[in-house]
Design a protein around this motif. Sequence first.
Motif, mmCIF file in Angstrom:
data_model
loop_
_atom_site.group_PDB
_atom_site.id
_atom_site.type_symbol
_atom_site.label_atom_id
_atom_site.label_comp_id
_atom_site.label_asym_id
_atom_site.label_seq_id
_atom_site.Cartn_x
_atom_site.Cartn_y
_atom_site.Cartn_z
ATOM 1 N N PRO A 160 1.065 -0.970 0.124
ATOM 2 C CA PRO A 160 0.672 0.009 -0.334
ATOM 3 C C PRO A 160 0.982 1.530 0.473
ATOM 4 N N LYS A 161 1.567 0.983 0.351
ATOM 5 C CA LYS A 161 2.941 1.670 0.321
ATOM 6 C C LYS A 161 3.844 2.409 -1.227
ATOM 7 N N GLN A 228 -9.161 6.054 1.611
ATOM 8 C CA GLN A 228 -8.076 6.839 1.189
ATOM 9 C C GLN A 228 -6.538 5.463 0.942
ATOM 10 N N SER A 230 -4.142 5.446 2.995
ATOM 11 C CA SER A 230 -3.394 5.039 4.247
ATOM 12 C C SER A 230 -4.554 4.537 4.344
ATOM 13 N N ASP A 231 -6.054 4.007 4.714
ATOM 14 C CA ASP A 231 -6.985 3.581 5.303
ATOM 15 C C ASP A 231 -6.537 2.215 5.185
ATOM 16 N N ILE A 232 -5.911 1.103 5.910
ATOM 17 C CA ILE A 232 -5.581 -0.092 5.737
ATOM 18 C C ILE A 232 -7.171 -1.105 6.445
ATOM 19 N N GLY A 254 -1.314 12.024 -1.917
ATOM 20 C CA GLY A 254 -1.456 10.837 -1.129
ATOM 21 C C GLY A 254 -2.481 9.736 -2.970
#
Length: 264
Positions: A160-161, A228, A230-232, A254
Amino acid sequence: MTIPLIYKCMVKRHEASSCRIAEKAECSRFDMKFLQAGSLPDLLSLQSVIEANLTCPEIFMLHDEKYLLEILRLDRSVIGVTIEDRLIAYSIIRIPGLADDNLGRDINLPEEELIKVAHLQAAAVHPAYRGNGLQRKLTSAHMHVIEEQGYEHVCCTVSPKNPISLANYLSYGLMIEGLHPKLNGWCRYILHKNILRPKFINMEGPEDKVKSRDQEESRVCRNEIKIQISDIEGQFDLLKRGFKGFKIAILPDGAEVFYAKFYF
């Protein structure tokens, strides 16, 4: 040995210093070909460059010398991009068979389907040559190889990064169908594409039509869910509810991943 579809195109080389890429560039021609065991030193050298330029160690999983040598000895498993015989990018595929790490298990493929799975195992591009679409060209070439070999399912993992790699794989019709901790406990999307089957979204509302490379036109409704990157936890919840990720929007601050429910 040269792959059937030979690329001889102009690419830009960015003058690089450490992790910083300058704006200067010069054009060169590149060739794409299958790599064999003799390319091991070049592969290890490029992998070291990739490692030295990682913004986050979780983005890229390194492979040891033994693993790379074994994979290089397998027919058409590694494709490399070279400029003047210097390796600047590569793609690796792997056939997992019924091994425990078959990614089909992570997305609950039936047991009888696991032998039809091929992995897009790894892809990397020298930092000085990014922005030339090389990962997409490598993916396209290896997707053709997988299809020629008779496999029906293509799977891969992406951090995800690493939204750029995620965008590349989504553009070829792979979809996010899982999100799990893998080696070292690093979180990974599990992407999957059934080569034999087109995909349609099963949701109510007006529809938009989208196309991606190597994928027939799909019907997409307007009320898909975006979240997003970043919202795992939020994405994990969507996947549990039967949603699949199919598109990404990379933003200045992002990225957003788009999910929807699909049927066949």
